[in-house]
Design an enzyme around this catalytic site. Structure first.
Site, mmCIF file in Angstrom:
data_model
loop_
_atom_site.group_PDB
_atom_site.id
_atom_site.type_symbol
_atom_site.label_atom_id
_atom_site.label_comp_id
_atom_site.label_asym_id
_atom_site.label_seq_id
_atom_site.Cartn_x
_atom_site.Cartn_y
_atom_site.Cartn_z
ATOM 1 N N HIS A 124 0.804 -8.788 -0.626
ATOM 2 C CA HIS A 124 2.220 -8.751 -0.268
ATOM 3 C C HIS A 124 2.660 -7.309 0.016
ATOM 4 C CE1 HIS A 124 6.588 -9.792 -0.687
ATOM 5 N NE2 HIS A 124 6.621 -8.527 -1.071
ATOM 6 N N GLU A 125 2.276 -6.384 -0.857
ATOM 7 C CA GLU A 125 2.655 -4.991 -0.663
ATOM 8 C C GLU A 125 2.015 -4.414 0.594
ATOM 9 O OE1 GLU A 125 5.006 -3.769 -2.229
ATOM 10 O OE2 GLU A 125 5.133 -5.257 -3.820
ATOM 11 N N HIS A 128 3.860 -5.386 3.731
ATOM 12 C CA HIS A 128 5.006 -4.531 4.044
ATOM 13 C C HIS A 128 4.564 -3.326 4.866
ATOM 14 C CE1 HIS A 128 8.328 -6.401 1.954
ATOM 15 N NE2 HIS A 128 7.722 -6.364 0.774
ATOM 16 N N GLU A 186 11.028 -9.616 3.029
ATOM 17 C CA GLU A 186 10.274 -10.150 1.889
ATOM 18 C C GLU A 186 9.556 -11.446 2.267
ATOM 19 O OE1 GLU A 186 9.531 -8.842 -0.817
ATOM 20 O OE2 GLU A 186 10.986 -7.279 -1.230
ATOM 21 N N ASP A 190 5.543 -12.138 2.325
ATOM 22 C CA ASP A 190 4.912 -13.275 1.651
ATOM 23 C C ASP A 190 3.989 -14.014 2.616
ATOM 24 O OD1 ASP A 190 6.259 -12.770 -0.713
ATOM 25 O OD2 ASP A 190 7.775 -14.326 -0.416
#
Length: 285
Positions: A124-125, A128, A186, A190
């Site tokens: 997930h990070e 980004h 976000e 995901d």
């Protein structure tokens, strides 16, 4: 989440939201070049490394970076040089900086129940970073300050955009990267993170399982996840979205890195209290 500059900075440097020209986060305007993502990420990482207590353990760092490399091999977008460090904080959180600097809290590693859940947070990070949400957020902040009319003039001429990333950082500072990500960003992280998990051989359903774990922690031990919830939306809807998506993603082949239990045991002896909020500390300088 799990997130691109997180407040832990992981309390140091957390990231977020977008200046969108459409409903899709991926369509956000970004006035930074890919090279500038790497450059300002390196600056922010240097700041984080000065402010955060790190776990200095080669085996722990090696384990986390093996997961990062597996995910980086299937990450979309620019070929950033992803790398990770472990922050000596008991809080359950993680964050990533533009250019591929990933920070994982000791508390997060100890909280996960399997490698798939840990990979889900990291993916997930990294998503980004891959979607360049941090510098999109800086562009959004600059547009709010400079005005949409000026932004339109800049977008109209390529020559006017040369060096604009440095100009934005000079005008706003790295604080522009510390804003909370939008719900759209976000959700995109995901989705992209779950896709990366599947391609790397991890079970994307583990991301949803981890969201459920966070919800349970919020009820039983809210202090452990307070930082996470200050940076991210509530996990319930996100868990449902991943569960709906996961069956269509499947799961690639490949053995896991393995050895999570031994890494958790090594971290069990690590000391360190609650870390300072690096985002606040940075603004105070």
């Amino acid at each position: 989440m799990f997130r691109s500059l997180r407040r832990d900075a992981a309390a140091a440097i957390l990231a977020a939201g977008l200046f969108s020209v459409s409903a899709r986060p991926a369509a956000a305007i970004n006035l930074f070049s890919v090279q500038q993502d790497a450059q300002i990420g390196a600056q922010a990482a240097a700041q984080a490394n000065r402010q955060l207590p790190m776990v200095r353990d080669g085996e722990v760092d090696g384990y986390i970076n093996q997961i990062v490399r597996r995910l980086a091999a299937v990450a979309p977008g620019p070929r950033f040089e992803y790398r990770s460090q472990v922050v000596n904080s008991p809080e359950i959180n993680a964050f990533a900086l533009p250019g591929g600097y990933v920070y994982v809290n000791r508390g997060l590693i100890r909280a996960v129940r399997n490698e798939d859940e840990l990979a889900g947070v990291i993916a997930h990070e990294m998503a980004h970073v891959a979607q360049r949400h941090g510098t999109s957020q800086a562009t959004k902040a600059y547009a709010a300050q400079a005005g949409v009319g000026i932004l339109g003039q800049i977008l109209g001429g390529r020559n006017q955009r040369v060096g604009l990333g440095e100009q934005i950082v000079g005008s706003l500072g790295l604080n522009a990267l510390f804003m909370k990500f939008s719900r759209g960003a976000e959700s995109e992280a995901d989705r992209v993170g779950a896709q990366m998990m599947a391609r790397a051989g991890y079970d994307p359903m583990a991301m949803a399982n981890f969201f459920d774990l966070l919800a349970a922690q919020q009820r039983s031990n809210p202090g452990a996840v307070s930082q996470f919830f200050s940076d991210h939306p509530s996990p319930q809807n996100r868990s449902a979205a991943i569960r709906a998506m996961a069956p269509s993603l499947g799961r690639g082949r490949g053995a896991q890195v393995g050895g999570l239990g031994a890494i958790q045991a090594r971290l069990g002896g690590a000391s360190g209290g609650r870390t300072a909020n690096a985002r606040t500390a940075y603004r105070g300088r």
